[in-house]
Structure formats: C-alpha cells, structure tokens
Design an enzyme around this catalytic site. Sequence first.
Site, PDB file in Angstrom:
ATOM      1  N   GLU A   1      -4.367  -6.582  14.975  1.00 37.81           N
ATOM      2  CA  GLU A   1      -3.895  -5.263  14.557  1.00 37.81           C
ATOM      3  C   GLU A   1      -5.043  -4.248  14.644  1.00 37.81           C
ATOM      4  OE1 GLU A   1      -0.443  -4.635  11.610  1.00 37.81           O
ATOM      5  OE2 GLU A   1      -2.183  -4.152  10.404  1.00 37.81           O
TER       6      GLU A   1
ATOM      7  N   LYS B   1       0.840  -1.202   0.000  1.00 41.08           N
ATOM      8  CA  LYS B   1       0.000   0.000   0.000  1.00 41.08           C
ATOM      9  C   LYS B   1       0.879   1.258   0.000  1.00 41.08           C
ATOM     10  CE  LYS B   1      -3.407   2.401   2.769  1.00 41.08           C
ATOM     11  NZ  LYS B   1      -4.369   2.389   3.842  1.00 41.08           N
TER      12      LYS B   1
ATOM     13  N   HIS C   1      -4.112 -33.126  17.383  1.00 39.29           N
ATOM     14  CA  HIS C   1      -2.944 -33.925  17.741  1.00 39.29           C
ATOM     15  C   HIS C   1      -1.791 -33.037  18.181  1.00 39.29           C
ATOM     16  CE1 HIS C   1      -4.901 -37.548  16.242  1.00 39.29           C
ATOM     17  NE2 HIS C   1      -5.466 -36.711  15.375  1.00 39.29           N
TER      18      HIS C   1
ATOM     19  N   GLU D   1      10.508  -4.708   4.416  1.00 41.41           N
ATOM     20  CA  GLU D   1      10.589  -6.104   3.984  1.00 41.41           C
ATOM     21  C   GLU D   1      10.247  -6.227   2.501  1.00 41.41           C
ATOM     22  OE1 GLU D   1       8.951  -4.953   6.578  1.00 41.41           O
ATOM     23  OE2 GLU D   1       9.077  -6.300   8.313  1.00 41.41           O
TER      24      GLU D   1
ATOM     25  N   LYS E   1       9.488  -0.574  14.174  1.00 38.05           N
ATOM     26  CA  LYS E   1      10.030  -0.248  12.844  1.00 38.05           C
ATOM     27  C   LYS E   1      11.106   0.828  12.972  1.00 38.05           C
ATOM     28  CE  LYS E   1       5.877  -0.961  10.001  1.00 38.05           C
ATOM     29  NZ  LYS E   1       4.877  -0.289   9.188  1.00 38.05           N
TER      30      LYS E   1
ATOM     31  N   GLY F   1      -4.734  -1.742   4.968  1.00 37.92           N
ATOM     32  CA  GLY F   1      -3.928  -2.877   4.498  1.00 37.92           C
ATOM     33  C   GLY F   1      -4.585  -4.217   4.770  1.00 37.92           C
ATOM     34  N   ARG F   2      -5.071  -4.421   5.991  1.00 44.29           N
ATOM     35  CA  ARG F   2      -5.625  -5.740   6.356  1.00 44.29           C
ATOM     36  C   ARG F   2      -7.051  -5.927   5.834  1.00 44.29           C
ATOM     37  NH1 ARG F   2      -4.462  -2.433  10.444  1.00 44.29           N
ATOM     38  NH2 ARG F   2      -6.108  -1.680  11.822  1.00 44.29           N
TER      39      ARG F   2
HETATM   40  O1  F6P Z   1       3.392  -3.002   9.772  1.00 39.18           O
HETATM   41  C1  F6P Z   1       2.025  -3.069   9.665  1.00 39.18           C
HETATM   42  C2  F6P Z   1       1.513  -2.766   8.289  1.00 39.18           C
HETATM   43  O2  F6P Z   1       1.440  -1.386   8.123  1.00 39.18           O
HETATM   44  C3  F6P Z   1       0.188  -3.425   8.058  1.00 39.18           C
HETATM   45  O3  F6P Z   1      -0.867  -2.706   8.557  1.00 39.18           O
HETATM   46  C4  F6P Z   1       0.183  -3.589   6.590  1.00 39.18           C
HETATM   47  O4  F6P Z   1      -0.757  -4.536   6.183  1.00 39.18           O
HETATM   48  C5  F6P Z   1       1.604  -4.015   6.347  1.00 39.18           C
HETATM   49  O5  F6P Z   1       2.356  -3.263   7.280  1.00 39.18           O
HETATM   50  C6  F6P Z   1       2.116  -3.819   4.963  1.00 39.18           C
HETATM   51  O6  F6P Z   1       2.055  -2.488   4.572  1.00 39.18           O
HETATM   52  P1  F6P Z   1       2.221  -2.080   3.056  1.00 39.18           P
HETATM   53  O7  F6P Z   1       1.122  -2.705   2.277  1.00 39.18           O
HETATM   54  O8  F6P Z   1       2.170  -0.591   3.041  1.00 39.18           O
HETATM   55  O9  F6P Z   1       3.557  -2.585   2.586  1.00 39.18           O
END
Ligand code: F6P
Length: 535
Positions: free
Chosen positions: A340, A196, A371, A202, A500, A254-255
């Site tokens: 979250e 987003k 199990h 990452e 972060k 995002g979620r």
């Molecule tokens: O670190 C949390 C977060 O901001 C989430 O809310 C989001 O889904 C994820 O990181 C990824 O964010 P982006 O889509 O901006 O890379």
Amino acid sequence: MWDALFHHCDRARTRRFAELFEADPDRAARFSAAADELLFDYSKTNIDAETRAALIDLCDRAGLAGRRDAMFSGARVNETEGRAVLHSALRNLDGGAVAVDGVDVMPGVRDTLDRMRAFARAVREGAVEAPGGTITDVVNIGIGGSDLGPMMAARALSPYRDGPRCHFVSNVDGAHVADTLARLDARRTLVIVASKTFTTLETMTNAETARAWLQERGGDVARQCVALSSAVDRASAFGIPAERVFGFEDWVGGRYSLWGPIGLSVMLAVGPGRFDEMLRGGQAMDDHFRAAPWERNLPVLLALVGLWHAQVCGYATRAVLPYEQRLEHLPAYLQQLEMESNGKRVAMDGTPLEAPSGPVIWGAPGTNGQHAFYQLIHQGTQVVPCEFMLGAQGHERDLAHHHALLAANCLAQARALMLGRSLEEARARMAGAGLEGAELERQARHRVFPGNRPSTLLLYPQLTPFVLGQIVALYEHRVFVEGVILGINSFDQWGVELGKELATELAPMVEGRAPVRGQDGSTVGALDYLRARSG
Ligand code: F6P
C-alpha cells in the site's frame, strides 16, 4: 541513476555468489550490520563491495538524509494529502518536542497514552464492569491498518498475554463477525471499533452488527464499546461516550498506527508495561535509523537489498519467511505496509516512475512454507529473494529441541538456495541409486537445484515486545527509504479508492434495491447470477 546498477547486475549474473565467500573469508561480517542485538546478514546475495557502494550512492542522490529529517521533524512529507508523517512521535517515550506547524504534538500523544494505560489497567484489574462481570474477551473490529498491526502484534506477543483474550474481526463477510461473536459472552466482551476515518464500510457494518449483538444479548453498549479513531465526532455519533474514544491525528497513517490507540487491544492483552517495551523497541530503531551511517543502517540496507533485487535484477516478488510461528500474521501485515505504501506508478510530482514500483510481498512462517511453496522458490523459473527471520530462543524453554530443529531448517534453506545442486551431483546420486542410461539422465534433471538464489537473514535474540517494536519500525523505515529512492509518496493510498466507489454504486444493485444500469456485460451477468440465487 540506475544505469550503473544495471551494469553491476549484468556483471553479477554469471557469478555464483557462493564464490564470493571463497574469495573473502570475512564476507559474512562485511555484509552484515547490527542495531542493538538485531543482526541483518545480506551476504547470501550477489552484492559485492562495488555494488553496495553504487547502491549507497542512491541514498545521497535521492536526498535521503534530508527527507528522513523532514519526516521526523513534522514537515508535511505526505504531499498528496498535505500531511505530516509522525508515527514515530507515538513511540517517542523519552524524546523531546515534535512540532507540526509550530505546535508540539507530544503533550497530546502523552495524554492519550496515559488515558490508554489507565483504561487498560482498569479493564485488566476488573474495574471496568460489564453486565456479566469483568471483561474476559476483547473484539477489535477494524480492517487494513486498523486490524493487521494489532492482530499481528497480539499474536506475536501471546507468551506475554496476562489480560483478556483478543479477537479480530475485519472482513465484511458476515461469517467473520458471526463466527467470532458466536464464541463469546456478550455480557463480558469489550468491543473496540478501530477506524481512523470511522467511515470504512467493512468496519462500520461489523460494528453495527456487534452493537446489535450486545443489545440483544444483555450487553451494555455505553460500557462495553470503545472507539479508536481520528474522527472523534463520528465515534460519538455511533453511541460511544467521549471518555471511551481514543483519538489520534491525521499525521498517523493507518498502516503505521499500531503504536498509538490502534494498539489498544495489544495493551489490554499484555499490559501497559509490555506495550511500552514495544514502543521502546520502535524508538530504538528510530534512533538507529537517524544516526547510523548508511552502510551500517539496517532500514537502509534492507531497502537497498530490496531495490537491488526488485528494481535492478527485476525479481517481481519477495518472500518474507519468519521462522517463528507467532509471526504468522507478519507477511500479511507487511503486504499492507509495503504494497500500500510503495505500490504506486507515479512519482511525488506526478510523473511516471523511472523504475518499477515495489515488488509483490508474500510469505508464511517456516517450516510450514517448506512443505508448501518452497518447491517453486528452489526450482521454479522465477527467482524469489527470500527474507528469513530467526530468533536465538523461543519461549518454550522445555522444548528447546524444537527450536534447534527450527533454526537448522532456516539456515539449511538459505544454504540450499545459495548452493543449489548441479547436474553432475544429481547424476552421481542417481547412479548411486542404481539408475543408468536415459532414465538416470531424466531423473537427474528433476533433481537439479540451480542455486544462486538470494536470501537475507534477520537474527534476533527472542521475540520480546522490544524486539517486535524494533522489527516493525525497521520495516516501516525500510519502506520509507525505498519510497524516497523511487521518488514515491509512501504515505497515501489512492489506489484503494476506485474499487470502494464502484462497490458503493453496485451494492444497491446486488441487493435488488436499484435497477442494473451502466455496467459492463460481465458484471451484468454476475449480477443476474447472484440475484437469481440470492434466496
Ligand atoms: O482501504 C485502505 C485503508 O484506507 C487503509 O489504508 C486503512 O488502513 C484501512 O483502509 C482502514 O481505514 P480506517 O482505519 O479509516 O477504517
């Protein structure tokens, strides 16, 4: 607002809820509700009619109807970020205008969806050529909401896959991208960078590695990369042509983003028609949430049962137990969605919450969990409310006997949790096995199940795209209802920021590019250890 409920809880503690079934032969029907063919049964809990009425009262006291309508109408209900919350607009396939600040967002939503469909068709029909030929594999690079939703849905809908294979890379651990790319042909793989913000450490690190992989192995970045993002300019700067960028607005959290561009990998796998069916399922749940009275409203009931267990009875965790192997990623998806969203400590106005925030969500598909961790659920000292899910049919028609065993196990676990096994019964069993005296007593105590452990059951006909859409939207709205009643803003996530920031500060120290400064003794010790052994 909670006092009456605490009183109900005290009253209920000494009651065995199996007795509620004896007292009311229609209890299962009275404590179940349906939306289309989804059936939610919460009768195996200690909720009686009075408690339910007190729980429903929470909805009106919290002004739920007003908050719900405000959300659907495009008001800025995410007050700490000043944003509207309109993921429902992404699945508003045959609905009318939805305005944010007086501007209808639907033309933009439809335009992006049409572009996604056209692109997905072109890839699936082989019209998008990579240097090695048609696209065989898709790698979605994203994390959190840009990974968990599409990964969960692609797995859930795998019986419908008739397009390229989908792979998901999220962790910044180089093992994830390396292991994934090692299996793929760089000349026939489509790389989707899903972020987003297009700044997430990452995702950007993995995207750069994947871009280098394409360049080194005869791929073509411009033809084989796609971006899904609200930050169209940053995606272009990464080298992805504008026609390969599928954008969305800041009113999609995002979620909550599976329904739009972030779902592109799912659309590529199952096709636009099936993807639309998933949207229709989500939209059907929106309609239900907006129209059904609280006592028959599935998101509301899930939320109220959740609040009863977590905030009133004080059970700190909740297990999600889908008896559906293809929902194996659902618990992780729901962990982000629920924790979250509602893992907060202050209310919308900044004052401390009156009640504990959302519970810890965890789980795994049945029967595997049986199990592994069900031992604790049955006999541990903590009560873990369980949410079972079960389809009437699997997709493996020739393996119907597997499905019968799966279903029997699901129903049996819920019954075992409720009924338990008394000391008398355990003693009788031990006596039957020939034990006596102190040894009989000792062995019997290990075989007691306290019972009276609550569970709910969500039944659905089959895990189709439509049903998946219903289930996901059901949980989204459940989280919203819980948030409104707790007074939480379910749509921000400030709790992820501090870690972060500190990681950004520490990265150069780990790499030895900066001196170690301003760290606590434990962190200094760990840095020394890592730097001495980093090779
Ligand atoms: O670190 C949390 C977060 O901001 C989430 O809310 C989001 O889904 C994820 O990181 C990824 O964010 P982006 O889509 O901006 O890379």
